[in-house]
Design a protein around this motif. Structure first.
Motif, PDB file in Angstrom:
ATOM      1  N   THR A 167       0.840  -1.225   0.000  1.00 19.08           N
ATOM      2  CA  THR A 167       0.000   0.000   0.000  1.00 19.08           C
ATOM      3  C   THR A 167       0.856   1.248   0.000  1.00 19.08           C
ATOM      4  O   THR A 167       0.563   2.249  -0.678  1.00 19.08           O
ATOM      5  CB  THR A 167      -0.915  -0.012   1.223  1.00 19.08           C
ATOM      6  N   GLN A 168       1.959   1.207   0.806  1.00 16.55           N
ATOM      7  CA  GLN A 168       2.850   2.361   0.867  1.00 16.55           C
ATOM      8  C   GLN A 168       3.504   2.639  -0.496  1.00 16.55           C
ATOM      9  O   GLN A 168       3.644   3.794  -0.924  1.00 16.55           O
ATOM     10  CB  GLN A 168       3.925   2.113   1.923  1.00 16.55           C
ATOM     11  N   VAL A 169       3.889   1.577  -1.198  1.00 17.97           N
ATOM     12  CA  VAL A 169       4.483   1.754  -2.537  1.00 17.97           C
ATOM     13  C   VAL A 169       3.472   2.365  -3.504  1.00 17.97           C
ATOM     14  O   VAL A 169       3.782   3.274  -4.292  1.00 17.97           O
ATOM     15  CB  VAL A 169       4.998   0.404  -3.061  1.00 17.97           C
ATOM     16  N   GLU A 170       2.262   1.841  -3.372  1.00 11.46           N
ATOM     17  CA  GLU A 170       1.214   2.401  -4.257  1.00 11.46           C
ATOM     18  C   GLU A 170       0.975   3.870  -3.943  1.00 11.46           C
ATOM     19  O   GLU A 170       0.773   4.692  -4.859  1.00 11.46           O
ATOM     20  CB  GLU A 170      -0.066   1.602  -4.063  1.00 11.46           C
ATOM     21  N   LEU A 171       1.031   4.201  -2.641  1.00 12.63           N
ATOM     22  CA  LEU A 171       0.831   5.602  -2.266  1.00 12.63           C
ATOM     23  C   LEU A 171       1.957   6.489  -2.794  1.00 12.63           C
ATOM     24  O   LEU A 171       1.724   7.622  -3.261  1.00 12.63           O
ATOM     25  CB  LEU A 171       0.724   5.719  -0.740  1.00 12.63           C
ATOM     26  N   GLN A 172       3.190   5.959  -2.683  1.00 11.19           N
ATOM     27  CA  GLN A 172       4.316   6.765  -3.202  1.00 11.19           C
ATOM     28  C   GLN A 172       4.206   6.973  -4.726  1.00 11.19           C
ATOM     29  O   GLN A 172       4.497   8.061  -5.244  1.00 11.19           O
ATOM     30  CB  GLN A 172       5.630   6.052  -2.854  1.00 11.19           C
ATOM     31  N   ALA A 173       3.808   5.900  -5.405  1.00 10.21           N
ATOM     32  CA  ALA A 173       3.668   6.050  -6.867  1.00 10.21           C
ATOM     33  C   ALA A 173       2.556   7.051  -7.208  1.00 10.21           C
ATOM     34  O   ALA A 173       2.714   7.902  -8.112  1.00 10.21           O
ATOM     35  CB  ALA A 173       3.352   4.686  -7.477  1.00 10.21           C
ATOM     36  N   ARG A 174       1.472   6.854  -6.415  1.00 12.14           N
ATOM     37  CA  ARG A 174       0.378   7.789  -6.662  1.00 12.14           C
ATOM     38  C   ARG A 174       0.792   9.208  -6.306  1.00 12.14           C
ATOM     39  O   ARG A 174       0.395  10.191  -6.983  1.00 12.14           O
ATOM     40  CB  ARG A 174      -0.827   7.372  -5.839  1.00 12.14           C
ATOM     41  N   SER A 186       3.850  10.545  -6.525  1.00  9.76           N
ATOM     42  CA  SER A 186       4.746  11.078  -7.575  1.00  9.76           C
ATOM     43  C   SER A 186       3.976  11.457  -8.857  1.00  9.76           C
ATOM     44  O   SER A 186       4.308  12.436  -9.528  1.00  9.76           O
ATOM     45  CB  SER A 186       5.829  10.051  -7.889  1.00  9.76           C
ATOM     46  N   THR A 187       2.984  10.635  -9.137  1.00  8.24           N
ATOM     47  CA  THR A 187       2.222  10.903 -10.363  1.00  8.24           C
ATOM     48  C   THR A 187       1.210  12.030 -10.183  1.00  8.24           C
ATOM     49  O   THR A 187       0.838  12.710 -11.131  1.00  8.24           O
ATOM     50  CB  THR A 187       1.473   9.639 -10.783  1.00  8.24           C
ATOM     51  N   GLU A 188       0.775  12.153  -8.914  1.00  9.54           N
ATOM     52  CA  GLU A 188      -0.262  13.163  -8.691  1.00  9.54           C
ATOM     53  C   GLU A 188       0.260  14.301  -7.811  1.00  9.54           C
ATOM     54  O   GLU A 188      -0.470  14.869  -6.978  1.00  9.54           O
ATOM     55  CB  GLU A 188      -1.471  12.508  -8.040  1.00  9.54           C
ATOM     56  N   LEU A 189       1.587  14.581  -7.925  1.00  4.97           N
ATOM     57  CA  LEU A 189       2.166  15.645  -7.116  1.00  4.97           C
ATOM     58  C   LEU A 189       1.515  17.012  -7.426  1.00  4.97           C
ATOM     59  O   LEU A 189       1.305  17.816  -6.506  1.00  4.97           O
ATOM     60  CB  LEU A 189       3.674  15.695  -7.384  1.00  4.97           C
ATOM     61  N   GLU A 190       1.214  17.188  -8.687  1.00  4.80           N
ATOM     62  CA  GLU A 190       0.626  18.469  -9.060  1.00  4.80           C
ATOM     63  C   GLU A 190      -0.765  18.655  -8.475  1.00  4.80           C
ATOM     64  O   GLU A 190      -1.226  19.772  -8.261  1.00  4.80           O
ATOM     65  CB  GLU A 190       0.562  18.582 -10.582  1.00  4.80           C
ATOM     66  N   ARG A 191      -1.402  17.490  -8.227  1.00  5.57           N
ATOM     67  CA  ARG A 191      -2.759  17.588  -7.709  1.00  5.57           C
ATOM     68  C   ARG A 191      -2.773  17.598  -6.173  1.00  5.57           C
ATOM     69  O   ARG A 191      -3.815  17.506  -5.554  1.00  5.57           O
ATOM     70  CB  ARG A 191      -3.567  16.389  -8.201  1.00  5.57           C
ATOM     71  N   GLU A 192      -1.516  17.695  -5.512  1.00  2.41           N
ATOM     72  CA  GLU A 192      -1.426  17.598  -4.075  1.00  2.41           C
ATOM     73  C   GLU A 192      -2.182  18.716  -3.377  1.00  2.41           C
ATOM     74  O   GLU A 192      -2.860  18.485  -2.360  1.00  2.41           O
ATOM     75  CB  GLU A 192       0.043  17.597  -3.660  1.00  2.41           C
ATOM     76  N   LYS A 193      -2.033  19.862  -3.897  1.00  2.00           N
ATOM     77  CA  LYS A 193      -2.671  20.972  -3.227  1.00  2.00           C
ATOM     78  C   LYS A 193      -4.181  20.831  -3.231  1.00  2.00           C
ATOM     79  O   LYS A 193      -4.836  21.215  -2.290  1.00  2.00           O
ATOM     80  CB  LYS A 193      -2.270  22.282  -3.899  1.00  2.00           C
ATOM     81  N   LEU A 194      -4.666  20.263  -4.353  1.00  2.00           N
ATOM     82  CA  LEU A 194      -6.119  20.164  -4.463  1.00  2.00           C
ATOM     83  C   LEU A 194      -6.696  19.080  -3.541  1.00  2.00           C
ATOM     84  O   LEU A 194      -7.798  19.215  -3.030  1.00  2.00           O
ATOM     85  CB  LEU A 194      -6.493  19.872  -5.933  1.00  2.00           C
ATOM     86  N   LYS A 200      -4.240   5.530   7.816  1.00  2.00           N
ATOM     87  CA  LYS A 200      -3.156   4.556   7.818  1.00  2.00           C
ATOM     88  C   LYS A 200      -2.439   4.534   9.162  1.00  2.00           C
ATOM     89  O   LYS A 200      -1.973   3.483   9.641  1.00  2.00           O
ATOM     90  CB  LYS A 200      -2.163   4.867   6.696  1.00  2.00           C
ATOM     91  N   SER A 201      -2.316   5.710   9.773  1.00  2.00           N
ATOM     92  CA  SER A 201      -1.688   5.752  11.103  1.00  2.00           C
ATOM     93  C   SER A 201      -2.489   4.954  12.120  1.00  2.00           C
ATOM     94  O   SER A 201      -1.931   4.259  12.989  1.00  2.00           O
ATOM     95  CB  SER A 201      -1.545   7.223  11.538  1.00  2.00           C
TER      96      SER A 201
END
Length: 585
Positions: free
Chosen positions: A379-386, A388-396, A408-409
C-alpha cells in the motif's frame, strides 16, 4: 515350621522332577507311593497306607501331577513333621533319586560327596519359587565363602566378566549348573582337590549344619580334674566336644541358653589362655591354644548366647533372609520406578502435544502479521507512486490525503497493538512453562509420598495374608476332625442297624418256635386222648388181671394203670429224639 516346610519342599521337588521321566509334569502313582513311604521313613512320620490308598483311589489310572500330589504331601507328611529327624539322611535320599539323571557326565574337580553338599547348599540359598534357581547375588556370596575358606583372594573382576557372559534369558543357575560351575574350577584355579573339598565341607558345616565355630582346645575334667584335648563344635544352642575332628567319638555336650555366660580366667596350674563357660548346673574350664583363639571363642560363645536371649536365628540364616528381603524391595522399587517413568513419559508426550499446538498458533499469528506487513508495504508503494504521479494535484487533494494518512496511522497503531498482544502472549506462555516445571516438582514430591504409603500398605497386606493363612490352616484341621467324627458316627449307625436286623431275626425265630410248640402241644393232647381211649378199651376187654412178670431192677414210673412200660431215662431219651426230629422238620 513354615521355613522347615519350605526347605523340605525344595529337596522333594528335585525328587519329584527326577521321577518325571518324560518331562510331562506327572509321575506314576506307584512311584509316588514308594516316594511317600520313603519320606515317612526318613522324616520319622507314621506311615498311613490306608490314607495313601484313599487319596490315590479315583477313576483315572494315569499319572499324578505335582499339584495333585501336594494335598496329600502337606496333610499326611509335612504337617506331621517334627524337628527330630536326620536332615542329612533326608537330603541324601532325595539326592539319590535325582543325581543319576541330572549330574553332568563331564569330569569334575570335586567328588560326588562334595557335589551332594553343594546341592544341599543350593537348596538353602535358592529362591522360594519353582523351578528352583540361585540368583547371581547368592552365587557371588557362595563363591566368596568358598574362596575365603580356601585362603584365596576374591576376584571381583572375574566374576563381573562371568556375569556379563551370563545368559540373559535366565535369572539364575539350577543346582546342576551350580555344581558344574564349582566343579570345573573356574573360580578355584591353583587349588587342589583336597583344598576345594575342605572349603566345601567348611561352608556346608556353617550354612547347613549351623556350625558357628570349631577347633581343638583343652578341657578340664569334672571328676579327675585332668586336662584333655578335645575337638569342640559350636552350634546355635549347644557346644559338643569329641575325641577328634572326625566326630565319631562324642564325649559330651554343653547346653547353652539365655542364662549361660562366658568369662575369661587368669593363667593357672600351668595352663594359659583359659576361659570359663557357666551353665545352670555345670561349669566348664577350657584352655585355647593362643590368645587370639581364646578371644575368638569367647566372642563366638557370647554372640551365640546373645542370639538365644534375643530369639534370633543364626547369623547366616538371618543374613540370607535380609538378602531376600532386599531383593524383593529392590524389585518392588524397580517396578514402581518403571511405572512412574511410564506415567512421566505419557505426561511429557501430552505436554509436547500442547506446546506443539501453541507453536503452530504462534506461527499462524506470525504469518498473518507478515501478510499484513506485506500488504502495508505494498500500500505504501502504491501511495508513493500515486504521490509522484499526482504531485501536481497535491494541493487540491491535500485534505483528502491527510485523512488517508490519519487512517493509515490508525491501522499502524492497531498493528503495533497486535504485536504487543503477541509479546504479552509469549510472556504468559513462559510463565505457564515455569508453572508447569513447578507442578512437576510438586508431582514428584507427591509420588514419593505415595510410594512410601504403598510400601507401608504392602507390609500390612503381607501381615493380613499371614493371618489369613493361619486361619485357613486352623479351618483345615477342624474339617479333618469333623470328617473323622462323621466316619465314626456312620460306622456306629451301621453296627446298630445290623444289631436291629439280628434282633428282628431272633424275634421271628422265637415266634416260629412258639407256633411249633403249640402244634406239638395239640398233637400231644390228641395223642393222650387217643391213648386214654385205647387203654379204656383194653381194660374193658382184659379186665384187671395182669400176668405177673419179673420187674426191672431200675425204678419204674407208676401210672393210673400200673407200672409204666418205659423208665424215666428212656422217656427222656425219647423226648429228646422227638424234639430233635421236630427241629429238623
Amino acid at each position: 515350621m513354615g521355613s522347615l516346610k519350605d526347605e523340605l519342599l525344595k529337596a522333594i521337588w528335585h525328587a519329584f522332577t527326577a521321577l518325571d521321566q518324560d518331562h510331562s509334569g506327572k509321575v506314576s502313582k506307584s512311584q509316588l507311593k514308594v516316594l511317600s513311604h520313603n519320606l515317612c521313613t526318613v522324616l520319622k512320620v507314621p506311615h498311613d497306607p490306608v490314607a495313601l490308598e484313599e487319596h490315590f483311589r479315583d477313576d483315572d489310572e494315569g499319572p499324578v501331577s505335582n499339584q495333585g500330589y501336594m494335598p496329600y504331601l502337606n496333610r499326611f507328611i509335612l504337617e506331621k513333621v517334627q524337628d527330630n529327624f536326620d536332615k542329612i539322611e533326608f537330603n541324601r535320599m532325595c539326592w539319590t533319586l535325582c543325581v543319576k539323571k541330572n549330574l553332568t557326565k563331564n569330569p569334575l574337580l570335586i567328588t560326588e560327596e562334595d557335589a551332594f553338599k553343594v546341592w544341599v547348599i543350593f537348596n538353602f540359598l535358592s529362591e522360594d519359587k519353582y523351578p528352583l534357581i540361585i540368583v547371581s547375588e547368592e552365587i557371588e556370596y557362595l563363591l566368596k565363602k568358598l574362596t575365603e575358606a580356601m585362603g584365596g583372594g576374591w576376584q571381583q573382576e572375574q566374576f563381573e566378566h562371568y556375569k556379563i557372559n551370563f545368559d540373559d534369558s535366565k535369572n539364575g543357575l539350577s543346582a546342576w549348573e551350580l555344581i558344574e560351575l564349582i566343579g570345573n574350577g573356574q573360580f578355584s584355579k591353583g587349588m587342589d582337590r583336597q583344598t576345594v573339598s575342605m572349603a566345601i565341607n567348611e561352608v556346608f558345616n556353617e550354612l547347613i549344619l549351623d556350625v558357628l565355630k570349631q577347633g581343638y582346645m583343652m578341657k578340664k575334667g569334672h571328676r579327675r580334674k585332668n586336662w584333655t584335648e578335645r575337638w569342640f563344635v559350636l552350634k546355635p544352642n549347644i557346644i559338643s566336644y569329641y575325641v577328634s575332628e572326625d566326630l565319631k567319638d562324642k564325649k559330651g555336650d554343653i547346653l547353652l541358653d539365655e542364662n549361660c555366660c562366658v568369662e575369661s580366667l587368669p593363667d593357672k596350674d600351668g595352663k594359659k589362655c583359659l576361659f570359663l563357660v557357666k551353665c545352670f548346673d555345670k561349669t566348664f574350664e577350657i584352655s585355647a591354644s593362643d590368645k587370639k583363639k581364646k578371644q575368638e571363642w569367647i566372642q563366638a560363645i557370647h554372640s551365640t548366647i546373645h542370639l538365644l536371649k534375643m530369639g534370633s536365628p543364626p547369623p547366616h540364616k538371618e543374613a540370607r533372609q535380609r538378602r531376600k528381603e532386599l531383593r524383593k524391595k529392590q524389585l518392588a522399587e524397580q517396578e514402581e520406578l518403571e511405572r512412574q517413568m511410564k506415567e512421566l513419559q505419557v505426561a511429557n508426550e501430552s505436554k509436547q502435544q500442547e506446546l506443539e499446538a501453541v507453536r503452530k498458533k504462534l506461527e499462524e499469528a506470525a504469518s498473518r502479521a507478515a501478510e499484513e506487513e506485506k500488504k502495508r508495504l505494498q500500500t505504501q508503494v502504491e501511495l508513493q507512486a500515486r504521490f509522484s504521479t499526482e504531485l501536481e494535484r497535491e494541493k487540491l487533494i491535500r485534505q483528502q490525503m491527510e485523512e488517508q494518512v490519519a487512517q493509515k496511522s490508525s491501522e499502524l497503531e492497531q498493528y503495533l497493538q497486535r504485536v504487543r498482544e503477541l509479546e504479552d502472549m509469549y510472556l504468559k506462555l513462559q510463565e505457564a512453562l515455569e508453572d508447569e516445571r513447578q507442578a512437576r516438582q510438586d508431582e514428584e514430591t507427591v509420588r514419593k509420598l505415595q510410594a512410601r504409603l504403598l510400601e507401608e500398605e504392602s507390609s500390612k497386606r503381607a501381615e493380613l495374608e499371614k493371618w489369613h493363612l493361619e486361619q485357613q490352616q486352623a479351618i483345615q484341621t477342624t474339617e479333618a476332625e469333623k470328617q473323622e467324627l462323621e466316619n465314626q458316627r456312620v460306622l456306629k449307625e451301621q453296627a446298630l442297624q445290623e444289631a436291629m436286623e439280628q434282633l428282628e431275626q431272633l424275634e421271628l425265630e422265637r415266634k416260629q418256635a412258639l407256633e411249633q410248640y403249640e402244634e406239638v402241644k395239640k398233637k400231644l393232647e390228641m395223642a393222650a386222648d387217643k391213648t386214654k381211649s385205647w387203654k379204656d378199651k383194653v381194660a374193658h376187654h382184659e379186665g384187671l388181671i395182669r400176668l405177673i412178670e419179673p420187674g426191672s431192677k431200675n425204678p419204674h414210673l407208676i401210672t393210673n394203670w400200673g407200672p409204666a412200660a418205659f423208665t424215666e431215662a428212656e422217656l427222656e431219651e425219647r423226648e429228646k429224639n422227638w424234639k430233635e426230629k421236630k427241629t429238623t422238620e
